[in-house]
Design an enzyme around this catalytic site. Structure first.
Site, short mmCIF file in Angstrom:
data_model
loop_
_atom_site.label_atom_id
_atom_site.label_comp_id
_atom_site.label_asym_id
_atom_site.label_seq_id
_atom_site.Cartn_x
_atom_site.Cartn_y
_atom_site.Cartn_z
N ALA A 11 -55.22 37.73 -19.43
CA ALA A 11 -54.39 38.16 -18.29
C ALA A 11 -54.65 39.61 -17.89
O ALA A 11 -54.07 40.10 -16.93
CB ALA A 11 -52.91 37.97 -18.65
N TYR A 154 -73.88 29.87 -22.14
CA TYR A 154 -72.65 29.98 -21.34
C TYR A 154 -72.36 28.63 -20.68
O TYR A 154 -71.23 28.12 -20.73
CB TYR A 154 -72.77 31.08 -20.28
CG TYR A 154 -71.54 31.15 -19.39
CD1 TYR A 154 -70.30 31.52 -19.90
CD2 TYR A 154 -71.60 30.82 -18.03
CE1 TYR A 154 -69.16 31.55 -19.10
CE2 TYR A 154 -70.48 30.86 -17.22
CZ TYR A 154 -69.26 31.22 -17.76
OH TYR A 154 -68.13 31.24 -16.96
P1 NAP Z 1 -62.90 38.98 -16.35
O1 NAP Z 1 -62.44 39.73 -15.16
O2 NAP Z 1 -63.94 39.60 -17.22
O3 NAP Z 1 -61.63 38.55 -17.22
C1 NAP Z 1 -61.78 37.92 -18.48
C2 NAP Z 1 -60.47 37.97 -19.22
O4 NAP Z 1 -60.65 37.31 -20.49
C3 NAP Z 1 -60.02 39.38 -19.51
O5 NAP Z 1 -58.63 39.45 -19.32
C4 NAP Z 1 -60.36 39.58 -20.98
O6 NAP Z 1 -59.40 40.47 -21.56
C5 NAP Z 1 -60.15 38.15 -21.52
N1 NAP Z 1 -60.85 37.91 -22.78
C6 NAP Z 1 -62.18 37.90 -23.00
N2 NAP Z 1 -62.43 37.68 -24.30
C7 NAP Z 1 -61.23 37.55 -24.92
C8 NAP Z 1 -60.82 37.33 -26.25
N3 NAP Z 1 -61.72 37.19 -27.24
N4 NAP Z 1 -59.49 37.25 -26.55
C9 NAP Z 1 -58.58 37.39 -25.56
N5 NAP Z 1 -58.90 37.60 -24.26
C10 NAP Z 1 -60.21 37.69 -23.96
O7 NAP Z 1 -63.53 37.56 -15.90
P2 NAP Z 1 -62.94 36.38 -14.99
O8 NAP Z 1 -63.97 36.10 -13.96
O9 NAP Z 1 -61.56 36.63 -14.56
O10 NAP Z 1 -63.00 35.19 -16.05
C11 NAP Z 1 -61.89 34.37 -16.37
C12 NAP Z 1 -62.38 32.97 -16.69
O11 NAP Z 1 -62.99 32.42 -15.53
C13 NAP Z 1 -63.44 32.91 -17.78
O12 NAP Z 1 -63.18 31.80 -18.62
C14 NAP Z 1 -64.74 32.71 -17.01
O13 NAP Z 1 -65.70 32.05 -17.79
C15 NAP Z 1 -64.24 31.86 -15.86
N6 NAP Z 1 -65.08 31.84 -14.67
C16 NAP Z 1 -65.39 33.00 -14.01
C17 NAP Z 1 -66.20 32.94 -12.88
C18 NAP Z 1 -66.61 34.16 -12.10
O14 NAP Z 1 -67.52 34.08 -11.28
N7 NAP Z 1 -65.99 35.30 -12.29
C19 NAP Z 1 -66.67 31.69 -12.41
C20 NAP Z 1 -66.31 30.55 -13.11
C21 NAP Z 1 -65.51 30.63 -14.23
P3 NAP Z 1 -59.69 41.57 -22.68
O15 NAP Z 1 -61.08 42.07 -22.47
O16 NAP Z 1 -58.61 42.58 -22.44
O17 NAP Z 1 -59.49 40.83 -23.98
#
Ligand code: NAP
Length: 255
Positions: A11, A154
């Site tokens: 979050a 990934y």
């Molecule tokens: P983001 O901005 O990097 O956010 C990722 C979030 O996950 C951050 O809040 C991070 O928080 C948290 N996180 C990562 N590792 C963690 C861990 N070990 N424990 C707890 N929290 C963790 O990326 P996002 O794009 O919003 O990604 C969210 C989801 O959407 C992911 O599952 C990603 O694979 C998916 N997704 C993203 C895209 C895209 O293009 N951006 C497309 C398809 C799917 P902390 O670092 O504070 O822990």
């Protein structure tokens, strides 16, 4: 969403933070989990100020089962009844070919995207089942439908999330619990910066020449899926920028 309790992993940024904002606006109470505590504290204060949202912040790494278990077992009584779990915490690391793969990256992706999601789900489901209601939203990816060059591990983790969503739908049939799998295409968040280990310039290039999705675009879809009547389950959603047909076809204008 009034009086509903929504548990969001990841979050502190991107899609998870946008979900927190949209559910707060809709009147929900929030449990916010991520590793960066200061980001959660700020988000929680902002949501309180803006929408009067009650929230509970948890600093936790979803890769660590013992920590996740402790956090969930020690939730204060008033936060124990979770209506919706949004399994969003996730990341990509690197785009090396398999033959050049970095083990540390593989482990981080597998442990976060697959095992973290499983830990959260396993720990929260029994209580949902006891109450006969609940909703699990798994944020998978377009990368869970197509493999692209350099996407190998990934993509494998997101194919796994898709399989787990399907498995959950089967296993939970008859319990009243709903499961929704969400597959976003390109969303501009911290995702690429994390993938390229802080290389902002390289990350910025991923989103140039077209209009990417925003975290809010995804959050709106999640809110829609979660706010359907009890007899309606949206199982699977694919959402891309209009300029993106699939991982290989992107209408990018060069300037
Ligand atoms: P983001 O901005 O990097 O956010 C990722 C979030 O996950 C951050 O809040 C991070 O928080 C948290 N996180 C990562 N590792 C963690 C861990 N070990 N424990 C707890 N929290 C963790 O990326 P996002 O794009 O919003 O990604 C969210 C989801 O959407 C992911 O599952 C990603 O694979 C998916 N997704 C993203 C895209 C895209 O293009 N951006 C497309 C398809 C799917 P902390 O670092 O504070 O822990």
């Amino acid at each position: 969403m009034k009086f509903k309790t929504i548990f969001i992993t990841g979050a502190s940024a991107g899609i998870g933070q946008a979900c927190a904002e949209i559910f707060a606006e809709a009147g929900a109470r929030l449990i916010l989990l991520a590793r960066r505590r200061e980001k959660l504290i700020k988000l929680s204060a902002d949501l309180l100020k803006k929408f009067g949202t009650e929230s509970f912040s948890i600093e936790c790494d979803v890769r660590n089962f013992k920590s996740v278990e402790k956090v969930i077992n020690n939730l204060p009584q008033e936060w124990k009844n979770i209506d919706v779990l949004i399994n969003n915490a996730g990341l990509a690391r690197g785009i090396e070919k398999i033959q050049d793969g970095v083990l540390e990256n593989w482990e981080e992706m597998i442990d976060t995207n697959i095992k973290g999601l499983l830990y959260m789900t396993r720990l929260l489901l029994p209580d949902m089942i006891k109450r006969g209601e609940g909703h699990i939203v798994n944020i998978a990816s377009l990368a869970g439908r197509y493999v692209y060059p350099g996407g190998n591990v990934y993509c494998a983790t997101k194919f796994a999330v898709k399989a787990l969503s399907e498995g959950m739908i089967i296993d939970l049939n008859g319990t009243g619990i709903k499961v929704t799998n969400v597959d976003p295409g390109l969303v501009e968040t911290e995702f690429s910066e994390v993938r390229f280990r802080g290389d902002k310039e390289r990350a910025k290039k991923i989103y140039e020449g077209y209009t990417p999705l925003t975290g809010k675009d995804i959050a709106e879809i999640v809110l829609f899926a979660v706010s359907r009547p009890q007899h309606v389950m949206i199982q699977d959603i694919l959402i891309t920028p209009t300029d993106q047909a699939n991982p290989y076809i992107l209408n990018k204008k060069s300037n």
